[in-house]
Design an enzyme around this catalytic site. Structure first.
Site, mmCIF file in Angstrom:
data_model
loop_
_atom_site.group_PDB
_atom_site.id
_atom_site.type_symbol
_atom_site.label_atom_id
_atom_site.label_comp_id
_atom_site.label_asym_id
_atom_site.label_seq_id
_atom_site.Cartn_x
_atom_site.Cartn_y
_atom_site.Cartn_z
ATOM 1 N N ASP A 37 17.640 50.249 -39.133
ATOM 2 C CA ASP A 37 18.007 50.549 -37.746
ATOM 3 C C ASP A 37 19.420 50.079 -37.409
ATOM 4 O O ASP A 37 20.198 50.790 -36.774
ATOM 5 C CB ASP A 37 17.006 49.883 -36.785
ATOM 6 C CG ASP A 37 15.572 50.248 -37.111
ATOM 7 O OD1 ASP A 37 15.377 51.217 -37.866
ATOM 8 O OD2 ASP A 37 14.655 49.565 -36.624
ATOM 9 N N ASP B 61 12.262 50.551 -46.157
ATOM 10 C CA ASP B 61 13.571 49.864 -46.194
ATOM 11 C C ASP B 61 13.399 48.406 -46.621
ATOM 12 O O ASP B 61 14.166 47.881 -47.431
ATOM 13 C CB ASP B 61 14.334 49.994 -44.866
ATOM 14 C CG ASP B 61 13.604 49.492 -43.632
ATOM 15 O OD1 ASP B 61 12.369 49.218 -43.704
ATOM 16 O OD2 ASP B 61 14.249 49.350 -42.567
ATOM 17 N N ARG C 21 17.749 55.382 -32.940
ATOM 18 C CA ARG C 21 17.722 56.338 -34.058
ATOM 19 C C ARG C 21 16.352 56.982 -34.187
ATOM 20 O O ARG C 21 15.353 56.480 -33.669
ATOM 21 C CB ARG C 21 18.086 55.657 -35.383
ATOM 22 C CG ARG C 21 17.143 54.526 -35.791
ATOM 23 C CD ARG C 21 16.143 54.902 -36.840
ATOM 24 N NE ARG C 21 15.163 53.865 -37.082
ATOM 25 C CZ ARG C 21 13.971 53.832 -36.499
ATOM 26 N NH1 ARG C 21 13.613 54.750 -35.619
ATOM 27 N NH2 ARG C 21 13.109 52.868 -36.768
ATOM 28 N N SER D 44 13.858 52.491 -32.106
ATOM 29 C CA SER D 44 14.758 51.400 -32.406
ATOM 30 C C SER D 44 15.530 50.853 -31.213
ATOM 31 O O SER D 44 16.711 50.556 -31.301
ATOM 32 C CB SER D 44 15.733 51.923 -33.461
ATOM 33 O OG SER D 44 16.175 50.906 -34.222
ATOM 34 N N SER D 45 14.835 50.695 -30.101
ATOM 35 C CA SER D 45 15.496 50.115 -28.923
ATOM 36 C C SER D 45 15.919 48.685 -29.208
ATOM 37 O O SER D 45 16.992 48.241 -28.782
ATOM 38 C CB SER D 45 14.550 50.145 -27.723
ATOM 39 O OG SER D 45 13.443 49.282 -27.917
ATOM 40 N N GLU E 294 9.508 56.043 -44.317
ATOM 41 C CA GLU E 294 8.942 55.057 -43.368
ATOM 42 C C GLU E 294 8.377 53.837 -44.085
ATOM 43 O O GLU E 294 7.663 53.964 -45.081
ATOM 44 C CB GLU E 294 7.838 55.758 -42.566
ATOM 45 C CG GLU E 294 7.899 55.450 -41.100
ATOM 46 C CD GLU E 294 9.236 55.803 -40.474
ATOM 47 O OE1 GLU E 294 10.109 54.904 -40.395
ATOM 48 O OE2 GLU E 294 9.419 56.948 -40.059
ATOM 49 N N HIS E 295 8.702 52.691 -43.555
ATOM 50 C CA HIS E 295 8.217 51.414 -44.097
ATOM 51 C C HIS E 295 8.598 51.236 -45.559
ATOM 52 O O HIS E 295 7.804 50.749 -46.365
ATOM 53 C CB HIS E 295 6.685 51.297 -43.933
ATOM 54 C CG HIS E 295 6.271 51.015 -42.525
ATOM 55 N ND1 HIS E 295 6.321 49.758 -41.973
ATOM 56 C CD2 HIS E 295 5.822 51.834 -41.550
ATOM 57 C CE1 HIS E 295 5.904 49.815 -40.718
ATOM 58 N NE2 HIS E 295 5.611 51.066 -40.435
ATOM 59 N N ASN F 44 4.787 46.775 -29.499
ATOM 60 C CA ASN F 44 5.889 45.819 -29.657
ATOM 61 C C ASN F 44 5.730 45.071 -30.980
ATOM 62 O O ASN F 44 4.740 44.387 -31.191
ATOM 63 C CB ASN F 44 5.915 44.845 -28.474
ATOM 64 C CG ASN F 44 7.092 43.888 -28.585
ATOM 65 O OD1 ASN F 44 7.127 43.048 -29.468
ATOM 66 N ND2 ASN F 44 8.053 44.041 -27.706
ATOM 67 N N LYS F 45 6.710 45.252 -31.854
ATOM 68 C CA LYS F 45 6.600 44.679 -33.208
ATOM 69 C C LYS F 45 6.539 43.158 -33.211
ATOM 70 O O LYS F 45 5.718 42.564 -33.898
ATOM 71 C CB LYS F 45 7.809 45.084 -34.061
ATOM 72 C CG LYS F 45 7.744 46.467 -34.626
ATOM 73 C CD LYS F 45 8.801 46.666 -35.683
ATOM 74 C CE LYS F 45 10.194 46.237 -35.287
ATOM 75 N NZ LYS F 45 10.807 46.954 -34.188
HETATM 76 P P1 ADP Z 1 11.529 49.437 -30.958
HETATM 77 O O1 ADP Z 1 10.616 50.138 -31.921
HETATM 78 O O2 ADP Z 1 11.946 50.325 -29.828
HETATM 79 O O3 ADP Z 1 12.672 48.764 -31.633
HETATM 80 P P2 ADP Z 1 10.353 46.796 -30.462
HETATM 81 O O4 ADP Z 1 8.955 46.566 -30.048
HETATM 82 O O5 ADP Z 1 10.800 46.304 -31.769
HETATM 83 O O6 ADP Z 1 10.615 48.348 -30.283
HETATM 84 O O7 ADP Z 1 11.327 46.151 -29.368
HETATM 85 C C1 ADP Z 1 11.207 46.433 -28.007
HETATM 86 C C2 ADP Z 1 11.792 45.303 -27.193
HETATM 87 O O8 ADP Z 1 13.236 45.422 -27.165
HETATM 88 C C3 ADP Z 1 11.379 45.337 -25.728
HETATM 89 O O9 ADP Z 1 10.124 44.714 -25.526
HETATM 90 C C4 ADP Z 1 12.512 44.565 -25.082
HETATM 91 O O10 ADP Z 1 12.333 43.171 -25.231
HETATM 92 C C5 ADP Z 1 13.724 44.981 -25.914
HETATM 93 N N1 ADP Z 1 14.422 46.109 -25.235
HETATM 94 C C6 ADP Z 1 14.358 47.411 -25.531
HETATM 95 N N2 ADP Z 1 15.109 48.144 -24.661
HETATM 96 C C7 ADP Z 1 15.656 47.271 -23.790
HETATM 97 C C8 ADP Z 1 16.510 47.369 -22.660
HETATM 98 N N3 ADP Z 1 16.962 48.537 -22.214
HETATM 99 N N4 ADP Z 1 16.866 46.242 -22.030
HETATM 100 C C9 ADP Z 1 16.401 45.047 -22.466
HETATM 101 N N5 ADP Z 1 15.601 44.888 -23.508
HETATM 102 C C10 ADP Z 1 15.215 45.958 -24.173
HETATM 103 P P1 NG1 Z 2 11.215 50.476 -35.298
HETATM 104 O O1 NG1 Z 2 10.279 51.573 -35.279
HETATM 105 O O2 NG1 Z 2 12.499 50.835 -34.653
HETATM 106 O O3 NG1 Z 2 10.663 49.252 -34.718
HETATM 107 C C1 NG1 Z 2 10.875 49.317 -37.730
HETATM 108 C C2 NG1 Z 2 11.873 48.447 -38.511
HETATM 109 C C3 NG1 Z 2 12.634 49.266 -39.564
HETATM 110 C C4 NG1 Z 2 11.678 50.045 -40.457
HETATM 111 C C5 NG1 Z 2 10.695 50.846 -39.576
HETATM 112 C C6 NG1 Z 2 9.624 51.554 -40.383
HETATM 113 C C7 NG1 Z 2 12.976 46.561 -37.372
HETATM 114 C C8 NG1 Z 2 14.070 46.154 -36.490
HETATM 115 N N1 NG1 Z 2 12.851 47.883 -37.597
HETATM 116 O O4 NG1 Z 2 11.567 50.190 -36.882
HETATM 117 O O5 NG1 Z 2 13.442 48.400 -40.341
HETATM 118 O O6 NG1 Z 2 10.997 49.217 -41.347
HETATM 119 O O7 NG1 Z 2 10.026 50.016 -38.637
HETATM 120 O O8 NG1 Z 2 10.190 52.452 -41.274
HETATM 121 O O9 NG1 Z 2 12.214 45.730 -37.842
#
Ligand code: ADP
Ligand code: NG1
Length: 456
Positions: free
Chosen positions: A189, A51, A42, A144-145, A48-49, A232-233
């Site tokens: 997300d 929810d 998405r 939001s992967s 932002e920040h 990476n969160k």
């Molecule tokens: P986002 O903001 O995209 O949600 P995060 O840092 O919260 O990022 O999460 C990213 C993590 O999600 C990656 O380090 C990986 O572990 C996992 N991930 C994302 N895309 C894929 C994928 N295509 N296949 C496997 N794992 C994935």
């Molecule tokens: P992304 O950017 O996809 O990691 C994160 C949080 C959301 C929201 C946003 C900031 C997770 C899974 N996602 O999103 O809930 O707080 O940051 O608006 O923790």
């Protein structure tokens, strides 16, 4: 309405991605997939920040998604593989409770969060499954992967175990279970991944979870641009530090107004208890909280709690090291941003002649607040947002968690081509690493549909 995710018939012919996935699956497991499921990433347009503070947000699903091919078996195991060789194979027993290691956020633990959501909700012994995952959402870039992966895994597990859950329930349980990876996310997300509908953005409200259509203006499009810095969160504490600061700010405001702070966790709960408007909450923040960072000692003194209570009740595993807390700035951002979401929705609903300019202004204010008050931007994102505005965007802001990742810009229809050209020239081409990533980093996006199951 409590509808389930759709089950769609699909033809593999002409769909190169599905065909490749099927071929890989057959080579790996020696059988054909029984079904496929996908869940979209998405882009958050505004909100932002907030929810996790209980406030409404305004995202839309994007075309990029996580797609999984699945077969069901009686092996007693879940076998996971990924089209991207960077993500290694993993096998786990499905006859025991699923364990998620939050100190080591490997890709398969996100998948297992979704599996666990179904295991816990349905209270079942899970069927064995073989899966191959294919993702097109750029990881750790604010699109939001991670949640797309969690939601896809939840949907896969529901389907493989022949259970039936509504999109709303799936969104709620996947949001809860993604927290097992360690980030205290708010649910935006997972909600949009299940509740999205093609052609419309959504206002997502919490407690109770609700999604309402938001018609975007015809005169402009939204363009995503990735600053090419990942964050990476789960592997860092930036995100949870903000969650903690908001939690403490809630308690300090409650205490100052004679409420019981131990009962309140979210800034929206403080507003509700005080029956105040967002403007009144902004004034209260100025009155009660000082801009200098708070120390632990000062917070403990005001809240009448011990240092041990502070640690166990307010902090999370990866924020135990925190010594200073910027409560004034974080609360100001949250109440201000919550008001901007409502203004954005009101402009979309009333469609005044100057809609595009008004929405652009709100996006710009949102970015400034994220940068200056919430401090979740970074130099690369600020540079990119500046370039987007100079290149013809009426509004541009970081999207998602920040500290890297993507910006979203609102660009008048007639300027899209010149905008893309100018951003390419100014941000991507001068740097070989960015130039190599440009194709998947700079694109126009439209509101896409939500998670679905595919059958051949
Ligand atoms: P986002 O903001 O995209 O949600 P995060 O840092 O919260 O990022 O999460 C990213 C993590 O999600 C990656 O380090 C990986 O572990 C996992 N991930 C994302 N895309 C894929 C994928 N295509 N296949 C496997 N794992 C994935
Ligand atoms: P992304 O950017 O996809 O990691 C994160 C949080 C959301 C929201 C946003 C900031 C997770 C899974 N996602 O999103 O809930 O707080 O940051 O608006 O923790």
């Amino acid at each position: 309405m409590a509808t389930n995710p759709p089950k769609l018939k699909t033809k593999l012919a002409g769909n190169e991605r599905l065909q490749n996935l099927k071929n890989t699956f057959e080579k790996k497991y020696g059988e054909s997939p029984l079904f496929y499921a996908y869940a979209p990433g998405r882009v958050n347009l505004i909100g932002e920040h907030i929810d996790y503070c209980g406030y409404s947000v305004l995202p839309m699903a994007i075309e990029q998604n996580i797609l999984t091919a699945v077969s069901v078996n009686s092996s007693g195991t879940i076998q996971l593989a990924n089209m991207n060789p960077q993500f290694k194979d993993f096998t786990v027993s499905c006859l025991e409770d699923i364990a998620i290691d939050r100190d080591n956020p490997k890709w398969y633990y996100y998948f297992l969060c979704g599996v666990k959501a179904i295991q816990e909700k349905c209270g079942i012994t899970l069927s064995g499954m073989s899966c191959v995952v294919d993702g097109t959402v750029p990881p750790s870039s604010g699109l939001s992967s991670s949640s797309a992966l969690v939601c896809c895994a939840g949907l896969v597990t529901m389907e493989a175990n022949q259970k039936s859950l509504s999109k709303l329930v799936l969104a709620e349980i996947c949001a809860k279970c993604e927290c097992y990876i360690g980030t205290e996310g708010g649910g935006m997300d997972q909600s949009i991944s299940f509740l999205a509908e093609e052609g419309t953005a959504k206002l997502i409200e919490f407690q109770p979870l609700r999604a309402t259509d938001v018609k975007l203006p015809d005169g402009a499009v939204f363009v995503i641009s990735n600053c090419c810095k990942e964050m990476n969160k789960a592997a860092s504490s930036h995100y949870n530090i903000r969650v903690v600061e908001c939690r403490i700010a809630t308690k300090m405001l409650a205490q100052a107004r004679g409420l019981d702070p131990s009962k309140l966790l979210k800034l929206s709960e403080a507003q509700k208890e005080l029956r105040a408007s967002l403007e009144e909450m902004l004034a209260l923040v100025d009155e009660v909280l000082h801009p200098e960072p708070y120390t632990r000692e000062e917070i403990c003194k005001v809240l009448h709690i011990t240092s041990e209570q502070f640690t166990t009740e307010l902090l999370s595993a990866n924020t135990l090291h925190m010594t200073h807390f910027k409560l004034h700035q974080r609360a100001k951002h949250v109440y201000g941003e919550a008001a901007r979401v409502l203004q954005f929705k009101a402009v979309c609903d009333s469609e005044p002649a100057e809609s595009v300019q008004l929405l652009g202004d709100l996006m710009n204010q949102s970015h400034a607040s994220c940068r200056d008050l919430y401090e979740c931007s970074c130099p690369e994102l600020d540079q990119l947002v500046g370039i987007c505005l100079k290149s013809g965007a009426v509004g541009s802001r970081l999207t998602g968690a920040g500290w890297g990742g993507c910006a979203v810009s609102m660009v008048p229809n007639e300027k899209v081509e010149s905008f893309l050209h100018a951003v390419r020239e100014a941000y991507y081409l001068p740097d070989p690493r960015r130039a190599a990533m440009e194709k998947q980093s700079l694109f126009v996006t439209k509101p896409g549909g939500g998670a679905a199951v595919f059958l051949e």
